[in-house]
Design a protein around this motif. Structure first.
Motif, PDB file in Angstrom:
ATOM      1  N   VAL A 100     -56.250  88.186  24.554  1.00  0.00           N
ATOM      2  CA  VAL A 100     -57.078  89.093  23.760  1.00  0.00           C
ATOM      3  C   VAL A 100     -57.869  88.288  22.720  1.00  0.00           C
ATOM      4  N   HIS A 153     -60.951  86.327  23.757  1.00  0.00           N
ATOM      5  CA  HIS A 153     -62.148  87.140  23.994  1.00  0.00           C
ATOM      6  C   HIS A 153     -62.758  87.663  22.698  1.00  0.00           C
ATOM      7  N   CYS A 207     -63.604  95.103  27.315  1.00  0.00           N
ATOM      8  CA  CYS A 207     -62.323  95.596  27.843  1.00  0.00           C
ATOM      9  C   CYS A 207     -62.131  95.127  29.284  1.00  0.00           C
ATOM     10  N   ILE A 257     -61.262  91.361  29.348  1.00  0.00           N
ATOM     11  CA  ILE A 257     -59.867  91.133  28.958  1.00  0.00           C
ATOM     12  C   ILE A 257     -58.941  91.529  30.101  1.00  0.00           C
ATOM     13  N   LEU A 261     -56.235  89.249  31.902  1.00  0.00           N
ATOM     14  CA  LEU A 261     -54.860  89.653  31.621  1.00  0.00           C
ATOM     15  C   LEU A 261     -54.083  90.012  32.883  1.00  0.00           C
TER      16      LEU A 261
END
Length: 164
Positions: free
Chosen positions: A6, A9, A53, A56, A60
């Motif tokens: 997170v 980014h 979003c 990420i 992730l």
């Protein structure tokens, strides 16, 4: 494992939620712009866009697949906490002092209230004041089961007036 991705980014982690829903398990990762908590940014100023979003989530997802911290199948969602964001700790109550919030209490107030909606005061020594019209409630943060901001729409347009 989530935090460094997170941060890479340019965002900061707000909350993580793992819960079962109708379609199965969902892992929600809530993020906002880096430095938002420190700057006491409004929900609008802290909001992240869909592209961030997605970026990420793309990074992730494989990291979670490799680490495999959740033993069953789930869906990953990365999003902004939104305008009715939850308030999880004293830092959140400090940040959003002056805003309208809804608090669900573990134990009712002396007046019998288990849910209070009103304007938050600045927390002091683990107690936050909530102003609801003429009443002010002093609530121990230890007595808060759940809390979230309340979004209010602006005033309705006057009859015969049209916004363009």
């Amino acid at each position: 494992m989530i935090l460094p991705i997170v941060s890479a980014h340019g965002a900061e982690l707000v909350d993580i939620e793992l819960k079962t829903e109708q379609q199965g398990w969902v892992l929600r990762v809530y993020v906002e712009k880096l430095g938002s908590a420190e700057k006491r940014a409004t929900t609008r100023d802290a909001a992240v866009n869909l592209e961030l979003c997605a970026q990420i989530a793309r990074d992730l997802s494989p990291a979670l697949d490799v680490a495999d911290p959740i033993p069953h199948h789930y869906h990953l969602e990365v999003s902004s906490p939104g305008v009715e964001r939850p308030l999880r700790n004293e830092r959140d109550f400090v940040r959003f002092a002056g805003e309208k919030a809804r608090l669900k209490l573990k134990t009712a107030t002396p007046e019998g209230q288990k849910v209070i909606t009103g304007t938050l005061g600045e927390p002091k020594e683990g107690v936050v004041s909530v102003v609801d019209g003429p009443r002010t409630y002093d609530v121990s943060l230890d007595n808060v089961a759940a809390a979230r901001l309340v979004f209010e729409f602006g005033p309705a347009p006057k009859p015969g007036k049209h916004s363009r």
